[in-house]
Design a protein around this motif. Structure first.
Motif, PDB file in Angstrom:
ATOM      1  N   SER A  95      42.514  22.360  54.281  1.00  0.00           N
ATOM      2  CA  SER A  95      41.901  23.294  53.329  1.00  0.00           C
ATOM      3  C   SER A  95      40.648  23.907  53.910  1.00  0.00           C
ATOM      4  N   PHE A  96      40.427  25.167  53.572  1.00  0.00           N
ATOM      5  CA  PHE A  96      39.232  25.895  53.990  1.00  0.00           C
ATOM      6  C   PHE A  96      38.655  26.577  52.760  1.00  0.00           C
ATOM      7  N   GLN A  97      37.396  26.336  52.475  1.00  0.00           N
ATOM      8  CA  GLN A  97      36.711  26.974  51.350  1.00  0.00           C
ATOM      9  C   GLN A  97      35.822  28.070  51.905  1.00  0.00           C
ATOM     10  N   ILE A  98      36.086  29.311  51.510  1.00  0.00           N
ATOM     11  CA  ILE A  98      35.268  30.442  51.932  1.00  0.00           C
ATOM     12  C   ILE A  98      34.817  31.149  50.669  1.00  0.00           C
ATOM     13  N   ASP A  99      33.517  31.056  50.395  1.00  0.00           N
ATOM     14  CA  ASP A  99      32.944  31.557  49.145  1.00  0.00           C
ATOM     15  C   ASP A  99      33.718  30.955  47.977  1.00  0.00           C
ATOM     16  N   ASP A 100      34.317  31.787  47.138  1.00  0.00           N
ATOM     17  CA  ASP A 100      35.024  31.287  45.953  1.00  0.00           C
ATOM     18  C   ASP A 100      36.519  31.113  46.168  1.00  0.00           C
ATOM     19  N   VAL A 101      36.987  31.221  47.404  1.00  0.00           N
ATOM     20  CA  VAL A 101      38.421  31.157  47.676  1.00  0.00           C
ATOM     21  C   VAL A 101      38.749  29.909  48.500  1.00  0.00           C
ATOM     22  N   THR A 102      39.777  29.178  48.054  1.00  0.00           N
ATOM     23  CA  THR A 102      40.282  28.043  48.814  1.00  0.00           C
ATOM     24  C   THR A 102      41.575  28.472  49.494  1.00  0.00           C
ATOM     25  N   PHE A 103      41.622  28.289  50.806  1.00  0.00           N
ATOM     26  CA  PHE A 103      42.807  28.578  51.600  1.00  0.00           C
ATOM     27  C   PHE A 103      43.426  27.262  52.020  1.00  0.00           C
ATOM     28  N   VAL A 104      44.751  27.173  51.977  1.00  0.00           N
ATOM     29  CA  VAL A 104      45.452  25.978  52.424  1.00  0.00           C
ATOM     30  C   VAL A 104      46.524  26.383  53.430  1.00  0.00           C
ATOM     31  N   GLY A 142      63.080  39.222  58.178  1.00  0.00           N
ATOM     32  CA  GLY A 142      64.285  39.999  58.450  1.00  0.00           C
ATOM     33  C   GLY A 142      64.345  40.427  59.899  1.00  0.00           C
ATOM     34  N   CYS A 143      64.655  41.681  60.141  1.00  0.00           N
ATOM     35  CA  CYS A 143      64.829  42.180  61.507  1.00  0.00           C
ATOM     36  C   CYS A 143      63.554  42.107  62.330  1.00  0.00           C
ATOM     37  N   SER A 144      62.407  42.160  61.678  1.00  0.00           N
ATOM     38  CA  SER A 144      61.152  42.126  62.419  1.00  0.00           C
ATOM     39  C   SER A 144      60.711  40.706  62.760  1.00  0.00           C
ATOM     40  N   GLY A 145      61.453  39.709  62.322  1.00  0.00           N
ATOM     41  CA  GLY A 145      61.117  38.323  62.630  1.00  0.00           C
ATOM     42  C   GLY A 145      60.145  37.737  61.632  1.00  0.00           C
ATOM     43  N   SER A 146      59.653  36.563  61.934  1.00  0.00           N
ATOM     44  CA  SER A 146      58.742  35.855  61.054  1.00  0.00           C
ATOM     45  C   SER A 146      57.336  36.415  61.163  1.00  0.00           C
ATOM     46  N   ALA A 147      56.573  36.240  60.092  1.00  0.00           N
ATOM     47  CA  ALA A 147      55.176  36.673  60.074  1.00  0.00           C
ATOM     48  C   ALA A 147      54.404  35.716  59.172  1.00  0.00           C
ATOM     49  N   LEU A 148      53.112  35.628  59.390  1.00  0.00           N
ATOM     50  CA  LEU A 148      52.279  34.849  58.494  1.00  0.00           C
ATOM     51  C   LEU A 148      52.031  35.663  57.233  1.00  0.00           C
ATOM     52  N   GLY A 149      52.047  34.986  56.095  1.00  0.00           N
ATOM     53  CA  GLY A 149      51.827  35.660  54.827  1.00  0.00           C
ATOM     54  C   GLY A 149      50.956  34.826  53.908  1.00  0.00           C
ATOM     55  N   LEU A 150      50.581  35.409  52.786  1.00  0.00           N
ATOM     56  CA  LEU A 150      49.730  34.761  51.798  1.00  0.00           C
ATOM     57  C   LEU A 150      50.497  34.601  50.497  1.00  0.00           C
ATOM     58  N   SER A 151      50.275  33.486  49.822  1.00  0.00           N
ATOM     59  CA  SER A 151      50.864  33.264  48.511  1.00  0.00           C
ATOM     60  C   SER A 151      49.945  32.348  47.713  1.00  0.00           C
ATOM     61  N   LEU A 152      50.158  32.305  46.414  1.00  0.00           N
ATOM     62  CA  LEU A 152      49.401  31.403  45.552  1.00  0.00           C
ATOM     63  C   LEU A 152      50.094  30.049  45.563  1.00  0.00           C
ATOM     64  N   ASP A 153      49.320  28.983  45.712  1.00  0.00           N
ATOM     65  CA  ASP A 153      49.904  27.647  45.767  1.00  0.00           C
ATOM     66  C   ASP A 153      48.803  26.618  45.577  1.00  0.00           C
ATOM     67  N   GLU A 154      49.194  25.388  45.401  1.00  0.00           N
ATOM     68  CA  GLU A 154      48.255  24.273  45.305  1.00  0.00           C
ATOM     69  C   GLU A 154      48.277  23.486  46.612  1.00  0.00           C
ATOM     70  N   ALA A 155      47.176  22.836  46.922  1.00  0.00           N
ATOM     71  CA  ALA A 155      47.077  22.034  48.136  1.00  0.00           C
ATOM     72  C   ALA A 155      48.017  20.836  48.057  1.00  0.00           C
ATOM     73  N   LYS A 156      48.573  20.490  49.199  1.00  0.00           N
ATOM     74  CA  LYS A 156      49.461  19.334  49.324  1.00  0.00           C
ATOM     75  C   LYS A 156      48.834  18.358  50.321  1.00  0.00           C
ATOM     76  N   PRO A 157      49.266  17.096  50.323  1.00  0.00           N
ATOM     77  CA  PRO A 157      48.647  16.101  51.206  1.00  0.00           C
ATOM     78  C   PRO A 157      48.672  16.474  52.688  1.00  0.00           C
ATOM     79  N   GLN A 158      49.682  17.212  53.144  1.00  0.00           N
ATOM     80  CA  GLN A 158      49.802  17.562  54.556  1.00  0.00           C
ATOM     81  C   GLN A 158      49.031  18.839  54.918  1.00  0.00           C
ATOM     82  N   ASP A 159      48.227  19.366  53.993  1.00  0.00           N
ATOM     83  CA  ASP A 159      47.510  20.618  54.225  1.00  0.00           C
ATOM     84  C   ASP A 159      46.100  20.415  54.747  1.00  0.00           C
TER      85      ASP A 159
END
Length: 113
Positions: free
Chosen positions: A52-61, A33-50
């Motif tokens: 991936s980073f595995q840190i302990d039990d968490v996968t980040f894409v 919105g008025c503050s502009g874009s920001a990086l955020g987190l959401s639940l999702d599955e990995a896609k071919p263009q991603d």
């Protein structure tokens, strides 16, 4: 290039376990919105263009193109009482950054009758 603090990772691990979620955590650009874009987190599955980073039990894409644009990314969890939460920062400015308010929005008087 991709860093998650121990506290942030612990919070995510606990959340995923408590809710019986096995999904990856996506880092993406969220419109702010008025503050502009920001990086955020959401639940999702990995896609071919991603990437991936595995840190302990968490996968980040994250989309490889976004990662290249952002440079290094850091995820932290800040304890601040009722304002506690995750902060995601990048070395470079976000793509599509900028305010999202138009002169016709309610906040600028555009909704008056």
């Amino acid at each position: 290039m991709f860093d998650v603090t121990a506290m942030a990772n612990d919070k995510l691990v606990n959340y995923l376990k408590e809710n019986k979620i096995s999904s990856a955590i996506r880092v993406s650009v969220m419109q702010g919105g008025c503050s502009g874009s920001a990086l955020g987190l959401s639940l999702d599955e990995a896609k071919p263009q991603d990437e991936s980073f595995q840190i302990d039990d968490v996968t980040f894409v994250i989309d490889k193109h976004l990662l290249e644009q952002c440079g290094s990314i850091s995820i932290e969890y800040i304890e601040a009482g009722s304002r506690s939460g995750f902060t995601i920062s990048s070395a470079n400015p976000l793509p599509m950054a900028g305010g999202g308010c138009s002169s016709g929005s309610c906040g600028s008087g555009g909704c008056r009758h």
